[in-house]
Design an enzyme around this catalytic site. Sequence first.
Site, PDB file in Angstrom:
ATOM      1  N   LYS A   1       0.138   4.264  -0.271  1.00 30.46           N
ATOM      2  CA  LYS A   1      -0.528   5.418   0.353  1.00 30.46           C
ATOM      3  C   LYS A   1      -0.345   6.672  -0.505  1.00 30.46           C
ATOM      4  O   LYS A   1      -0.245   6.578  -1.717  1.00 30.46           O
ATOM      5  CB  LYS A   1      -0.003   5.619   1.785  1.00 30.46           C
ATOM      6  CG  LYS A   1      -0.105   4.359   2.619  1.00 30.46           C
ATOM      7  CD  LYS A   1      -0.024   4.640   4.083  1.00 30.46           C
ATOM      8  CE  LYS A   1      -0.011   3.329   4.848  1.00 30.46           C
ATOM      9  NZ  LYS A   1      -0.134   3.496   6.270  1.00 30.46           N
TER      10      LYS A   1
ATOM     11  N   SER B   1       2.865  -2.710  10.514  1.00 31.52           N
ATOM     12  CA  SER B   1       4.297  -2.744  10.818  1.00 31.52           C
ATOM     13  C   SER B   1       4.991  -4.043  10.401  1.00 31.52           C
ATOM     14  O   SER B   1       5.867  -4.539  11.117  1.00 31.52           O
ATOM     15  CB  SER B   1       4.541  -2.461  12.304  1.00 31.52           C
ATOM     16  OG  SER B   1       4.178  -1.134  12.601  1.00 31.52           O
TER      17      SER B   1
ATOM     18  N   ASN C   1       0.869  -1.180   0.000  1.00 27.07           N
ATOM     19  CA  ASN C   1       0.000   0.000   0.000  1.00 27.07           C
ATOM     20  C   ASN C   1       0.909   1.235   0.000  1.00 27.07           C
ATOM     21  O   ASN C   1       1.487   1.578   1.021  1.00 27.07           O
ATOM     22  CB  ASN C   1      -0.887  -0.032   1.259  1.00 27.07           C
ATOM     23  CG  ASN C   1      -1.705   1.230   1.426  1.00 27.07           C
ATOM     24  OD1 ASN C   1      -1.808   2.055   0.518  1.00 27.07           O
ATOM     25  ND2 ASN C   1      -2.300   1.385   2.602  1.00 27.07           N
TER      26      ASN C   1
ATOM     27  N   GLU D   1      -5.793  -5.778  10.530  1.00 25.59           N
ATOM     28  CA  GLU D   1      -4.819  -4.708  10.753  1.00 25.59           C
ATOM     29  C   GLU D   1      -5.129  -4.017  12.079  1.00 25.59           C
ATOM     30  O   GLU D   1      -5.920  -3.058  12.115  1.00 25.59           O
ATOM     31  CB  GLU D   1      -4.921  -3.666   9.635  1.00 25.59           C
ATOM     32  CG  GLU D   1      -4.493  -4.144   8.278  1.00 25.59           C
ATOM     33  CD  GLU D   1      -3.818  -3.023   7.486  1.00 25.59           C
ATOM     34  OE1 GLU D   1      -2.687  -3.229   7.043  1.00 25.59           O
ATOM     35  OE2 GLU D   1      -4.403  -1.946   7.338  1.00 25.59           O
TER      36      GLU D   1
ATOM     37  N   GLY E   1       2.607  -1.347   4.439  1.00 26.54           N
ATOM     38  CA  GLY E   1       2.591   0.086   4.159  1.00 26.54           C
ATOM     39  C   GLY E   1       3.996   0.588   3.916  1.00 26.54           C
ATOM     40  O   GLY E   1       4.565   0.417   2.828  1.00 26.54           O
TER      41      GLY E   1
ATOM     42  N   GLU F   1      -6.955   4.347   8.140  1.00 24.97           N
ATOM     43  CA  GLU F   1      -6.766   5.786   7.875  1.00 24.97           C
ATOM     44  C   GLU F   1      -8.015   6.385   7.234  1.00 24.97           C
ATOM     45  O   GLU F   1      -8.350   7.541   7.472  1.00 24.97           O
ATOM     46  CB  GLU F   1      -5.525   5.995   6.986  1.00 24.97           C
ATOM     47  CG  GLU F   1      -4.246   5.733   7.783  1.00 24.97           C
ATOM     48  CD  GLU F   1      -3.057   5.294   6.957  1.00 24.97           C
ATOM     49  OE1 GLU F   1      -3.112   5.383   5.713  1.00 24.97           O
ATOM     50  OE2 GLU F   1      -2.057   4.847   7.565  1.00 24.97           O
TER      51      GLU F   1
ATOM     52  N   GLY G   1       1.569   1.763  11.085  1.00 27.96           N
ATOM     53  CA  GLY G   1       2.375   2.978  11.125  1.00 27.96           C
ATOM     54  C   GLY G   1       3.154   3.161  12.418  1.00 27.96           C
ATOM     55  O   GLY G   1       3.713   4.226  12.660  1.00 27.96           O
TER      56      GLY G   1
ATOM     57  N   HIS H   1      -9.641   0.951   5.094  1.00 28.15           N
ATOM     58  CA  HIS H   1      -8.352   1.089   5.786  1.00 28.15           C
ATOM     59  C   HIS H   1      -8.559   1.985   7.008  1.00 28.15           C
ATOM     60  O   HIS H   1      -9.370   2.911   6.981  1.00 28.15           O
ATOM     61  CB  HIS H   1      -7.322   1.702   4.834  1.00 28.15           C
ATOM     62  CG  HIS H   1      -5.932   1.659   5.372  1.00 28.15           C
ATOM     63  ND1 HIS H   1      -5.473   2.574   6.299  1.00 28.15           N
ATOM     64  CD2 HIS H   1      -4.909   0.793   5.153  1.00 28.15           C
ATOM     65  CE1 HIS H   1      -4.228   2.271   6.607  1.00 28.15           C
ATOM     66  NE2 HIS H   1      -3.853   1.202   5.927  1.00 28.15           N
TER      67      HIS H   1
HETATM   68  C1  PEP Z   1      -1.010  -0.098   6.194  1.00 32.74           C
HETATM   69  O1  PEP Z   1      -1.075   1.100   5.990  1.00 32.74           O
HETATM   70  O2  PEP Z   1      -1.896  -0.855   5.792  1.00 32.74           O
HETATM   71  C2  PEP Z   1       0.122  -0.605   6.950  1.00 32.74           C
HETATM   72  C3  PEP Z   1       0.091  -1.852   7.319  1.00 32.74           C
HETATM   73  O3  PEP Z   1       1.127   0.274   7.221  1.00 32.74           O
HETATM   74  P1  PEP Z   1       2.536  -0.066   7.908  1.00 32.74           P
HETATM   75  O4  PEP Z   1       3.073  -1.313   7.264  1.00 32.74           O
HETATM   76  O5  PEP Z   1       3.393   1.124   7.625  1.00 32.74           O
HETATM   77  O6  PEP Z   1       2.274  -0.260   9.357  1.00 32.74           O
END
Ligand code: PEP
Length: 270
Positions: free
Chosen positions: A10, A231, A8, A185, A252, A115, A191, A113
Amino acid sequence: MKRLIIGNLKMHLLSPIERDRYLDTLEKELKGKKFPNAEVVICPPFVHLEAFKKRLGKKIHPVKSPTSRGAQQSNRVKLGAQNVFSENKGSFTGEVSPMMLKNLGCEYVILGHSERRKYFSETDEEVNRKSLGCLKNGLKPIICIGETGIEREMGETHKIITRQVKEALKNVSRTKAEELVLAYEPVWAVGSDNVPESNETLSAKLLIKKIITGMFGKKYAEKVRIIYGGSVSVKSTKETCVDPEMDGALIGRDSLVPYEFIKIVEIINN
Ligand code: PEP
């Protein structure tokens, strides 16, 4: 079942130059590598979808049937979007429709998501409408679910997961099970640099399986892929994805660094 690994990107890659630099590096990392056990998907911002499709060319899944043998063998990186509207056409200024994405060569769309839920107040109901819109147009929804840090502290993880899964899949036919992806998630892990223990992720996966088994029956529920996101890094892949036997990962930050992203793909593929 192949493991599904999704990047992703973003709201990054701010110019055509940055985008092309990313694609150059990604192609370099992919060169000569095969991932027989993995299906790799990249979700760039809308404005870059067409360039990604052109640039990765044959490696990106066109509008063929996912069961087509040729497509499975020749395409290593597929295309996904980060959001979509539920309707296909009309006076909806600023929106992008499922059919538009399908016609651009997208196969997947990330929905709900954290966000989007947090900054754009996206509700379970909208996630459901978007899921139905995707499925109607041959797009595979990647439905993100998971508890916030506070909900976790209050012991509400299972309650939140149950509500989000049930609402997102309302009126979804079990015959679409194969096209569905549920991404667990935990919001507090996205993040950050914190990840759940393997047994926590496994427990979430088993709960999700139980809910969809109740909705679709065992035979169909087995076809729904349940992946982990939050993460994921080279360091955390084993603990977050491999040990709890997740069907893949949603990545991400580390998908923005092709070297790291492909290393994660290799770990999960093996
Ligand atoms: C995401 O945005 O779906 C995500 C998993 O981000 P990150 O890997 O940066 O935690």
